[in-house]
Design a protein around this motif. Structure first.
Motif, PDB file in Angstrom:
ATOM      1  N   ASP A  39      -6.939   7.711  56.826  1.00  0.00           N
ATOM      2  CA  ASP A  39      -6.941   6.269  57.071  1.00  0.00           C
ATOM      3  C   ASP A  39      -6.818   5.926  58.551  1.00  0.00           C
ATOM      4  O   ASP A  39      -7.458   4.986  59.027  1.00  0.00           O
ATOM      5  CB  ASP A  39      -5.814   5.592  56.291  1.00  0.00           C
ATOM      6  N   LEU A  43      -9.571   3.657  60.564  1.00  0.00           N
ATOM      7  CA  LEU A  43      -9.201   2.411  61.238  1.00  0.00           C
ATOM      8  C   LEU A  43      -9.495   2.472  62.736  1.00  0.00           C
ATOM      9  O   LEU A  43      -9.938   1.482  63.324  1.00  0.00           O
ATOM     10  CB  LEU A  43      -7.725   2.099  61.012  1.00  0.00           C
ATOM     11  N   ASP A  48     -13.128   0.411  56.998  1.00  0.00           N
ATOM     12  CA  ASP A  48     -12.140   0.048  55.986  1.00  0.00           C
ATOM     13  C   ASP A  48     -12.377   0.937  54.764  1.00  0.00           C
ATOM     14  O   ASP A  48     -13.492   0.998  54.240  1.00  0.00           O
ATOM     15  CB  ASP A  48     -12.302  -1.427  55.622  1.00  0.00           C
TER      16      ASP A  48
END
Length: 63
Positions: A39, A43, A48
């Motif tokens: 993640d 980012l 996303d």
């Protein structure tokens, strides 16, 4: 000889449809590959995870 209302011939329409299908296939492939990242990396690069998951699973094919 009659032409269709858009002015494009059969083969031009067929090639266009084939190219559009390959673009969708490539988009699903890339989204699936990007989902392998964590993640934080996603980012940092402006992606996303939820959007990528939606794009990777968006398939109009039964298989």
């Amino acid at each position: 000889m009659a032409t269709n209302p858009t002015g494009h011939g059969f083969f031009r329409n067929a090639i266009g449809a084939m190219m559009a299908a390959r673009e969708r296939q490539a988009s699903r492939y890339v989204a699936g590959a990007l989902l392998r990242y964590d993640d934080a990396t996603l980012l940092a690069n402006g992606y996303d995870r939820a959007e990528l998951e939606k794009r990777a699973s968006a398939s109009s094919y039964p298989f």
